[in-house]
Structures are given as structure tokens and as C-alpha cells.
Design a protein around this motif. Structure first.
Motif, PDB file in Angstrom:
ATOM      1  N   THR A 128       0.832  -1.205   0.000  1.00 52.03           N
ATOM      2  CA  THR A 128       0.000   0.000   0.000  1.00 52.03           C
ATOM      3  C   THR A 128       0.864   1.251   0.000  1.00 52.03           C
ATOM      4  OG1 THR A 128      -1.768  -1.157   1.179  1.00 52.03           O
ATOM      5  CG2 THR A 128      -1.783   1.257   1.250  1.00 52.03           C
ATOM      6  N   ALA A 129       1.912   1.267   0.827  1.00 54.06           N
ATOM      7  CA  ALA A 129       2.781   2.434   0.921  1.00 54.06           C
ATOM      8  C   ALA A 129       3.436   2.739  -0.426  1.00 54.06           C
ATOM      9  CB  ALA A 129       3.847   2.203   1.993  1.00 54.06           C
ATOM     10  N   PHE A 130       3.875   1.717  -1.116  1.00 59.47           N
ATOM     11  CA  PHE A 130       4.553   1.938  -2.392  1.00 59.47           C
ATOM     12  C   PHE A 130       3.591   2.500  -3.429  1.00 59.47           C
ATOM     13  CE2 PHE A 130       6.021   0.621  -6.593  1.00 59.47           C
ATOM     14  CZ  PHE A 130       7.308   1.135  -6.581  1.00 59.47           C
ATOM     15  N   LEU A 131       2.412   1.926  -3.533  1.00 56.32           N
ATOM     16  CA  LEU A 131       1.464   2.399  -4.535  1.00 56.32           C
ATOM     17  C   LEU A 131       0.949   3.798  -4.222  1.00 56.32           C
ATOM     18  CD1 LEU A 131      -0.638  -0.851  -5.096  1.00 56.32           C
ATOM     19  CD2 LEU A 131       1.100   0.115  -6.627  1.00 56.32           C
ATOM     20  N   LYS A 132       0.854   4.109  -2.944  1.00 51.82           N
ATOM     21  CA  LYS A 132       0.284   5.405  -2.554  1.00 51.82           C
ATOM     22  C   LYS A 132       1.248   6.553  -2.831  1.00 51.82           C
ATOM     23  CE  LYS A 132      -1.641   7.923   1.391  1.00 51.82           C
ATOM     24  NZ  LYS A 132      -1.952   7.868   2.843  1.00 51.82           N
ATOM     25  N   ASP A 133       2.480   6.458  -2.345  1.00 45.70           N
ATOM     26  CA  ASP A 133       3.395   7.595  -2.473  1.00 45.70           C
ATOM     27  C   ASP A 133       4.861   7.190  -2.627  1.00 45.70           C
ATOM     28  OD1 ASP A 133       3.944   6.678   0.057  1.00 45.70           O
ATOM     29  OD2 ASP A 133       3.195   8.459   1.109  1.00 45.70           O
ATOM     30  N   ARG A 134       5.114   5.943  -3.108  1.00 47.10           N
ATOM     31  CA  ARG A 134       6.471   5.450  -3.304  1.00 47.10           C
ATOM     32  C   ARG A 134       7.291   5.515  -2.017  1.00 47.10           C
ATOM     33  NH1 ARG A 134       3.927   4.098  -7.134  1.00 47.10           N
ATOM     34  NH2 ARG A 134       4.354   4.572  -9.316  1.00 47.10           N
ATOM     35  N   SER A 135       6.650   5.115  -0.927  1.00 48.22           N
ATOM     36  CA  SER A 135       7.348   5.058   0.358  1.00 48.22           C
ATOM     37  C   SER A 135       7.416   3.603   0.820  1.00 48.22           C
ATOM     38  CB  SER A 135       6.624   5.915   1.396  1.00 48.22           C
ATOM     39  OG  SER A 135       5.319   5.410   1.645  1.00 48.22           O
ATOM     40  N   GLY A 136       8.048   3.387   1.962  1.00 50.46           N
ATOM     41  CA  GLY A 136       8.153   2.037   2.500  1.00 50.46           C
ATOM     42  C   GLY A 136       9.298   1.253   1.890  1.00 50.46           C
ATOM     43  N   PRO A 137       9.469   0.018   2.340  1.00 47.59           N
ATOM     44  CA  PRO A 137      10.636  -0.772   1.939  1.00 47.59           C
ATOM     45  C   PRO A 137      10.711  -1.120   0.460  1.00 47.59           C
ATOM     46  CG  PRO A 137       9.061  -2.130   3.141  1.00 47.59           C
ATOM     47  CD  PRO A 137       8.612  -0.713   3.299  1.00 47.59           C
ATOM     48  N   LEU A 138       9.569  -1.162  -0.230  1.00 47.61           N
ATOM     49  CA  LEU A 138       9.603  -1.495  -1.655  1.00 47.61           C
ATOM     50  C   LEU A 138      10.114  -0.336  -2.511  1.00 47.61           C
ATOM     51  CD1 LEU A 138       6.270  -3.473  -2.132  1.00 47.61           C
ATOM     52  CD2 LEU A 138       8.574  -4.369  -1.787  1.00 47.61           C
ATOM     53  N   ALA A 139      10.181   0.854  -1.934  1.00 52.86           N
ATOM     54  CA  ALA A 139      10.566   2.035  -2.694  1.00 52.86           C
ATOM     55  C   ALA A 139      12.075   2.213  -2.798  1.00 52.86           C
ATOM     56  CB  ALA A 139       9.945   3.286  -2.061  1.00 52.86           C
ATOM     57  N   SER A 140      12.844   1.354  -2.142  1.00 53.16           N
ATOM     58  CA  SER A 140      14.299   1.521  -2.152  1.00 53.16           C
ATOM     59  C   SER A 140      14.973   0.157  -2.114  1.00 53.16           C
ATOM     60  CB  SER A 140      14.751   2.351  -0.950  1.00 53.16           C
ATOM     61  OG  SER A 140      14.831   1.535   0.211  1.00 53.16           O
ATOM     62  N   ILE A 141      16.293   0.179  -2.230  1.00 52.94           N
ATOM     63  CA  ILE A 141      17.065  -1.049  -2.067  1.00 52.94           C
ATOM     64  C   ILE A 141      17.812  -1.021  -0.735  1.00 52.94           C
ATOM     65  CG2 ILE A 141      17.270  -1.454  -4.529  1.00 52.94           C
ATOM     66  CD1 ILE A 141      20.185  -0.466  -4.289  1.00 52.94           C
ATOM     67  N   GLY A 142      17.300  -0.228   0.209  1.00 54.98           N
ATOM     68  CA  GLY A 142      17.833  -0.228   1.567  1.00 54.98           C
ATOM     69  C   GLY A 142      19.239   0.341   1.662  1.00 54.98           C
ATOM     70  N   LEU A 143      20.065  -0.296   2.479  1.00 49.18           N
ATOM     71  CA  LEU A 143      21.415   0.210   2.725  1.00 49.18           C
ATOM     72  C   LEU A 143      22.267   0.245   1.471  1.00 49.18           C
ATOM     73  CD1 LEU A 143      22.434  -1.460   6.112  1.00 49.18           C
ATOM     74  CD2 LEU A 143      21.777   0.911   5.712  1.00 49.18           C
ATOM     75  N   MET A 144      21.895  -0.533   0.462  1.00 46.66           N
ATOM     76  CA  MET A 144      22.705  -0.555  -0.750  1.00 46.66           C
ATOM     77  C   MET A 144      22.638   0.759  -1.525  1.00 46.66           C
ATOM     78  SD  MET A 144      22.627  -4.381  -2.353  1.00 46.66           S
ATOM     79  CE  MET A 144      23.859  -3.886  -3.563  1.00 46.66           C
ATOM     80  N   GLU A 145      21.756   1.660  -1.111  1.00 48.09           N
ATOM     81  CA  GLU A 145      21.755   2.991  -1.718  1.00 48.09           C
ATOM     82  C   GLU A 145      23.011   3.768  -1.365  1.00 48.09           C
ATOM     83  OE1 GLU A 145      16.949   3.884  -1.903  1.00 48.09           O
ATOM     84  OE2 GLU A 145      18.182   4.942  -0.446  1.00 48.09           O
ATOM     85  N   LEU A 146      23.652   3.408  -0.263  1.00 46.45           N
ATOM     86  CA  LEU A 146      24.856   4.100   0.202  1.00 46.45           C
ATOM     87  C   LEU A 146      26.087   3.299  -0.199  1.00 46.45           C
ATOM     88  CD1 LEU A 146      26.187   6.342   1.965  1.00 46.45           C
ATOM     89  CD2 LEU A 146      25.911   4.798   3.905  1.00 46.45           C
ATOM     90  N   MET A 147      27.027   3.934  -0.870  1.00 43.13           N
ATOM     91  CA  MET A 147      28.270   3.277  -1.263  1.00 43.13           C
ATOM     92  C   MET A 147      29.456   4.162  -0.915  1.00 43.13           C
ATOM     93  SD  MET A 147      27.534   1.563  -4.989  1.00 43.13           S
ATOM     94  CE  MET A 147      26.141   0.455  -5.279  1.00 43.13           C
ATOM     95  N   GLY A 148      30.586   3.510  -0.723  1.00 40.58           N
ATOM     96  CA  GLY A 148      31.824   4.237  -0.488  1.00 40.58           C
ATOM     97  C   GLY A 148      32.884   3.830  -1.490  1.00 40.58           C
ATOM     98  N   PHE A 149      33.695   4.790  -1.913  1.00 37.45           N
ATOM     99  CA  PHE A 149      34.826   4.528  -2.800  1.00 37.45           C
ATOM    100  C   PHE A 149      36.073   5.081  -2.130  1.00 37.45           C
ATOM    101  CE2 PHE A 149      31.102   4.476  -5.424  1.00 37.45           C
ATOM    102  CZ  PHE A 149      31.341   3.479  -6.353  1.00 37.45           C
ATOM    103  N   ALA A 150      37.122   4.264  -2.059  1.00 33.07           N
ATOM    104  CA  ALA A 150      38.279   4.657  -1.271  1.00 33.07           C
ATOM    105  C   ALA A 150      39.559   4.072  -1.850  1.00 33.07           C
ATOM    106  CB  ALA A 150      38.101   4.189   0.174  1.00 33.07           C
ATOM    107  N   ARG A 151      40.673   4.570  -1.335  1.00 42.45           N
ATOM    108  CA  ARG A 151      41.988   3.996  -1.588  1.00 42.45           C
ATOM    109  C   ARG A 151      42.495   3.404  -0.278  1.00 42.45           C
ATOM    110  NH1 ARG A 151      42.262   9.326  -3.947  1.00 42.45           N
ATOM    111  NH2 ARG A 151      42.064   9.203  -6.217  1.00 42.45           N
ATOM    112  N   THR A 152      42.990   2.180  -0.321  1.00 35.95           N
ATOM    113  CA  THR A 152      43.497   1.540   0.889  1.00 35.95           C
ATOM    114  C   THR A 152      44.938   1.979   1.137  1.00 35.95           C
ATOM    115  OG1 THR A 152      44.328  -0.393  -0.320  1.00 35.95           O
ATOM    116  CG2 THR A 152      42.025  -0.458   0.442  1.00 35.95           C
ATOM    117  N   GLU A 153      45.515   1.455   2.206  1.00 37.92           N
ATOM    118  CA  GLU A 153      46.852   1.880   2.628  1.00 37.92           C
ATOM    119  C   GLU A 153      47.882   1.754   1.509  1.00 37.92           C
ATOM    120  OE1 GLU A 153      49.680   3.525   4.940  1.00 37.92           O
ATOM    121  OE2 GLU A 153      47.580   3.285   5.536  1.00 37.92           O
ATOM    122  N   SER A 154      47.905   0.631   0.818  1.00 37.02           N
ATOM    123  CA  SER A 154      48.929   0.414  -0.205  1.00 37.02           C
ATOM    124  C   SER A 154      48.594   1.064  -1.541  1.00 37.02           C
ATOM    125  CB  SER A 154      49.151  -1.090  -0.407  1.00 37.02           C
ATOM    126  OG  SER A 154      47.992  -1.699  -0.958  1.00 37.02           O
TER     127      SER A 154
END
Length: 607
Positions: A373-399
């Protein structure tokens, strides 16, 4: 609890049908953008047809290319030969992306076994997943829109393929709706591929915890990971290929009835049709494409008036060339295949290495309402995203601090209590994760090695098109790969010690591996992390370079030594980019369209 609802949706719907009322309303809301032109396969069965251009593969690059060619000239007949079918309606919903990883929607490959790697993976090989549907992997992926670092492109040293050369072809299809990204001049509005912002930290409180820890460690937070220069390195929410909260894969963007040219009379799409061979004349000019249609594998032949462009991806495009007698001479001869052209097809395969072996126990997420219901109503709730995978980090390690580009990419996934599954792992390893998940929610942190040291290889097992391709992975073949992933694990350990993680109740847990106790390997030691990497790291499903620029194809994507054949997908990238390769694949399709139009329009006008 709401994330629990999300995961129940993600995992239980492998066996369950979606509620009919949800599907009906979702179809209504999606409208023509989830509808596609008629299947051209039946007409191929009626007799030999001729097309000006045959595009093999209707994925990220092929969809863009075919639409551009059909739009350019109404008298050019364009055929897309697609092994899969139209995207299912579930593909519209971001939070259901795991549901799409079903046998009918994917190509699944497993690498050859190696003693020095993949020992904790199922079958002791690295599994590679690719999309098998119109839109290709853009139909089943996690919707990221990333380009990589500008110096990925400049570092190839190929004339016409530096970052400033390819930037206009990234922008050509962009409909960037993240307004703050537009002033940089690196993005564009009004194209076919719509890109939207994520749902922010409301998706999961752990996103805010990770951001706070990033700040404590003095790591960068970036607003646009396809932005200028140093902006590529850091943590941030990744833009998504969405339109009004629904997936906007390449099929929707370029081939649906809502696409500008998706219903063009000169653009035909044959579904459930697999190309099996290219036929050449005595001068190595392509004459026709042989294919099989449907589960019955009924043979058909399509004549080619101008060009064939292979857009079947980094696993299937080289396979088709090899089956057609284009590849390493000794390999083809050993299988009894007539050699059309000696070429290093399949020899340069590269990929990202994914290490999903770092686990935290975490507090449960807060509750929410019914997800459908949440998704169809206003694109909210868990179906509206892929959760934590929306956040990513890019880095250089020590070496790798002196590298121009990132060396690792970090992703995060939450599994509610009792819901962990990973079909990539051997049963004993999967049980070790499940035992921790039986206690509480867990968060799995997965560093990706984005520039491995050694390429792998693709080759034929036999001359039979239905046999799977032989896949030899080069991941972890050099100690450098292992060392960088161990360093990335150490970065996560540093994050585990931050005030933000401790106050939020995140606790790092070490996964016991078979044999650790007998070998005296202490959890958290360098020896432990090295064993973890060699046991648990595998493919990130980002194959490139199996038909590389400068090796198999020239700078205009023409297969060297052939006439009338180009390759235009991620297989032509000379090496991995520092990110997911979907956006680069679309760029390649756009670039190929420009080359084809320039070459054939000038010929036609001269005639």
C-alpha cells in the motif's frame, strides 16, 4: 520491523505470487512505460528476412543503439535479437530486485575451480550473474547510476576514448532529476534514461550511523559520485535509474511504448531468440546471422544488408564470435571449428572482486505500514528503495594511496533476524552466517576490488552453441588483490571502533571458516582475513574487456579483420571502471550509434 517486511517481500516472493490487486494497480501506474512493441520472432519463423542492421542483445547498450539507429532514418530496418523476454512487472519495483534473480531472467555462469581461491563458494567457483531480458542487466540490477573515475578512461590511452571524449555520450541519454548535480556541467536533462535521488537516511537508520562513522574517520562524503575529479572518492548515496519511483532500465528508456522511438515501425525486437553464428563471405564481410527461437530452438536465418552489432554483453558477445570462427586460432582448431579470423577474443576478461565476508550484529529497524500500500500510494516504505545498498563508499586503501583512482568500493546490506540467504556460498559457510543472523539483525559489508591485477579468460567448451562458455576467473590470482581486500577489511575494523558504531550497538563478528581452529588462525588476524578473502571473495558480476578496444575492436568498435561487424557493450572496455558498469555500457551504445550513423549515412548520401 519494516525492514523485516521488506526482506520477507524480497525472499518469500521467490515462491509467492505478488498480490493480484498490487500487480493490477502497478500496471496501471506504470502505463505504456511497462509495455513493449510486438514480438518479431514469429515473423522470423516465416522465412528468411533481411535487415539493414541486426543488433544482437537488447540490453543497456543494445537498446540505446537500436533506438538511435531506427530514429535516425525511417528507411533503415533495425532488428534486435534478444535471448530473453520483456521485463516482468515486478522489475518496476526497486525493492523487489532480488526477486528478479530467477533462472528465467538471468544468465548464470560458474568459473573453473582454483586451489588458491573460491574454496568457500558453491561449487568452488565464482558465480557470474547477468540479466537475460529486454534491458539486460539494467532490468535486474540494484539501479545504480555511476560512471567511475575520469582517469579510468584517460588511463586507457586510446584515442577518442578519454573522459572528455566519452562525456557527451554519457550525457546524451541522461534525464538527470537531481538538480544539485546539474551545475557541474557533467550531467544533462531531458534524455531517455531518468536518474533520481535515493530516499535518503529514512530508508534505514544505519545509513546515518555509517555517515557519522565516515566523518569520525575523516573520510570524504560526496554528493555526486559521478562528479568532478576527487568527488568520485568518498561515501554517499548513489543516484538511481528510476522514473517517478519506478525502475527506469534500458528497456523502458529506449524500447517501451513510452520511449520516444520504441514504437517506430522500422524497429523490430525478436524475443526468446538466441544468435548462434555469424556467416561471412570470402572477404570476411558478414552476410547473415543464424539464431534459434524459443524453447524448441527452431533455427532461423536473418540476412544483413549493412552491419551486425554485438551487444550481448561481456560473456555472450565473445561466445558468439568464437562460435563464428573468430578467436584464438589454436582453440578453435582444437574444437574442429573453421577459423575465419585469428583474434584474442575472450582473452582479456576482467571483473570486480566482491568480498561479502564482513558481518556486524545490528539493532532491528523501526516498524512501518503495509509495504504494498505504501509503495502504490506515495512510493514510500521498503519497496521504494534497495535499503542500505543505496549508500556506497569509494576509497583507496593503505597500499594504494598513490593511485589516481579508487581501489575499493564498499556496499552494505541489512538482513533481519533469521532471514540471511546467500546462494553463492557453500552450505557450511552459509550456515556460519545464518548462526549469527539467528541472534539478531546483521549488516554485511562487502568491499569490491575494482582494479584486479590479472585478467581471466573465456573460451568455448565445445562447438555446440547450447553449451555454457568456459569461464576462467583471474580474480585473486595475484597476492596484490588479496592484500588490498585485507586492507579494506582493516578499514571496516576501524569503522567498528568509532563512537558512532559503538553507540548505535553495531558489533563486528568474525565468521569461522572450516579449518581455522586446526590451523591456529586467530579471528581478526592478517592470516584470518587472508583466508576469508581467498575463501569468500568472488565475482561482483561486472565483466568487461573480453572484446577489448585496441585488441579485438578498433577505436570505432569495428572487429579488426572483419567487415560489417562491431561490438558495442561492456566487453569493449579495456579494463574495469571504478564503479558498476551499467552507465558505461549505455555510453558505449550511444557511441556506437554515432559511429554507425557517420559511416553509413555518408555512404548512403554519396550514393
Amino acid at each position: 520491523m519494516w525492514q523485516l517486511l521488506s526482506t520477507h517481500v524480497l525472499f518469500q516472493t521467490f515462491q509467492m505470487a505478488l498480490p493480484p490487486s498490487f500487480v493490477q494497480e502497478l500496471r496501471r501506474q506504470a502505463g505504456p512505460s511497462a509495455e513493449y512493441p510486438a514480438d518479431a520472432a514469429p515473423s522470423l519463423l516465416e522465412g528468411e528476412a533481411t535487415y539493414d542492421f541486426v543488433v544482437v542483445g537488447g540490453g543497456s547498450s543494445g537498446a540505446a543503439l537500436a533506438a538511435r539507429l531506427a530514429a535516425h532514418r525511417a528507411d533503415w530496418k533495425v532488428l534486435v535479437v534478444e535471448a530473453g523476454d520483456d521485463p516482468p512487472i515486478a522489475a518496476e519495483v526497486p525493492g523487489l530486485w532480488f526477486r528478479l534473480w530467477q533462472q528465467g531472467l538471468i544468465w548464470s555462469y560458474r568459473s573453473e575451480t582454483r586451489e588458491d581461491a573460491f574454496q568457500g563458494l558453491r561449487g568452488k567457483g565464482a558465480t557470474m550473474i547477468r540479466g537475460r531480458a529486454l534491458g539486460g542487466t539494467s532490468t535486474i540490477n540494484g539501479l545504480p547510476y555511476l560512471r567511475g573515475h575520469p582517469k579510468d578512461y584517460d588511463g586507457w590511452g586510446i584515442d577518442g576514448w578519454g573522459f572528455q571524449d566519452v562525456l557527451p555520450f554519457f550525457k546524451r541519454s541522461e534525464d538527470m532529476r537531481i538538480l544539485e548535480s546539474l551545475p557541474s556541467g557533467l550531467h544533462a536533462e531531458g534524455g531517455e534514461m531518468t536518474i533520481e535521488a535515493t530516499k535518503g537516511d529514512a530508508v534505514d537508520p544505519l545509513k546515518g550511523v555509517i555517515r557519522a562513522a565516515v566523518g569520525e574517520l575523516g573520510l570524504a562524503e560526496v554528493a555526486d559520485q559521478s562528479g568532478p575529479g576527487p568527488g568520485v572518492v568518498g561515501w554517499g548515496d548513489v543516484p538511481r535509474t528510476q522514473r517517478d519511483g519506478l525502475r527506469c532500465g534500458a528497456a523502458k528508456a529506449f524500447l517501451s511504448k513510452a520511449a520516444p522511438h520504441g514504437s517506430a515501425a522500422n524497429l523490430h525486437v525478436a524475443r526468446r531468440t538466441v544468435a548462434t553464428k555469424l556467416l561471412f563471405d570470402a572477404k570476411n564481410r558478414v552476410q547473415a546471422v543464424e539464431a534459434v527461437v524459443g524453447a524448441e530452438r527452431t533455427p532461423v536465418k536473418v540476412r544483413v544488408a549493412k552491419e551486425v552489432v554485438l551487444c550481448a554483453g561481456a560473456m555472450e558477445s565473445p561466445k558468439l564470435l568464437l562460435l563464428s570462427g573468430v578467436g584464438p586460432c589454436d582453440d578453435l582448431t582444437a574444437l574442429g571449428l573453421p577459423v575465419v579470423l585469428d583474434s584474442p577474443v575472450g582473452r582479456g576478461l576482467q571483473d570486480h572482486a566482491m568480498f561479502p565476508g564482513i558481518v556486524f550484529t545490528v539493532p532491528p529497524a523501526p516498524a512501518t505500514a503495509d509495504p504494498f500500500t505504501a509503495f502504490l500510494k506515495d512510493r514510500s516504505g521498503p519497496l521504494a528503495s534497495i535499503g542500505l545498498m543505496e549508500l556506497m563508499g569509494f576509497a583507496r586503501t593503505e597500499s594504494t594511496r598513490d593511485w589516481d583512482v579508487p581501489s575499493v568500493q564498499f556496499t552494505y546490506v541489512r538482513y533481519p533476524k533469521g532471514m540471511y540467504q546467500n546462494a553463492l556460498f557453500a552450505a557450511e559457510v552459509e550456515e556460519a552466517f545464518k548462526s549469527i543472523n539467528a541472534e539478531s539483525d546483521i549488516m554485511v559489508v562487502s568491499p569490491f576490488l575494482v582494479h584486479p591485477a590479472k585478467p581471466g579468460r573465456l573460451s568455448l567448451r565445445s562447438a555446440e552453441p547450447a553449451d555454457p562458455i568456459k569461464f576462467e576467473s583471474g580474480l585473486l590470482a595475484e597476492q596484490r588483490d588479496v592484500d588490498i581486500l585485507v586492507e579494506s577489511a582493516r578499514m571496516v575494523e576501524q569503522m567498528a571502533q568509532t563512537k558512532s558504531f559503538k553507540e548505535a550497538g553495531l558489533a563486528l563478528r568474525y565468521i569461522p571458516l572450516p579449518g581455522d581452529e586446526a590451523l591456529g588462525v586467530a579471528p581478526g588476524s592478517t592470516a584470518y582475513w587472508q583466508r576469508c578473502v581467498r575463501h569468500l571473495a568472488g565475482s561482483a558480476f561486472h565483466p568487461v574487456a573480453s572484446c577489448a578496444l585496441g585488441e579485438v575492436v578498433d577505436a570505432r568498435l569495428r572487429v579488426r579483420g572483419l567487415a560489417g561487424v562491431r561490438v558495442a557493450d561492456a566487453s569493449v572496455l579495456p579494463g574495469p571502471v571504478s564503479a558498476n558498469p551499467n552507465a558505461p555500457a549505455i555510453m558505449v551504445g550511444e557511441r556506437a550509434a554515432q559511429f554507425v550513423i557517420e559511416d553509413h549515412d555518408s555512404v548512403t548520401k554519396a550514393d
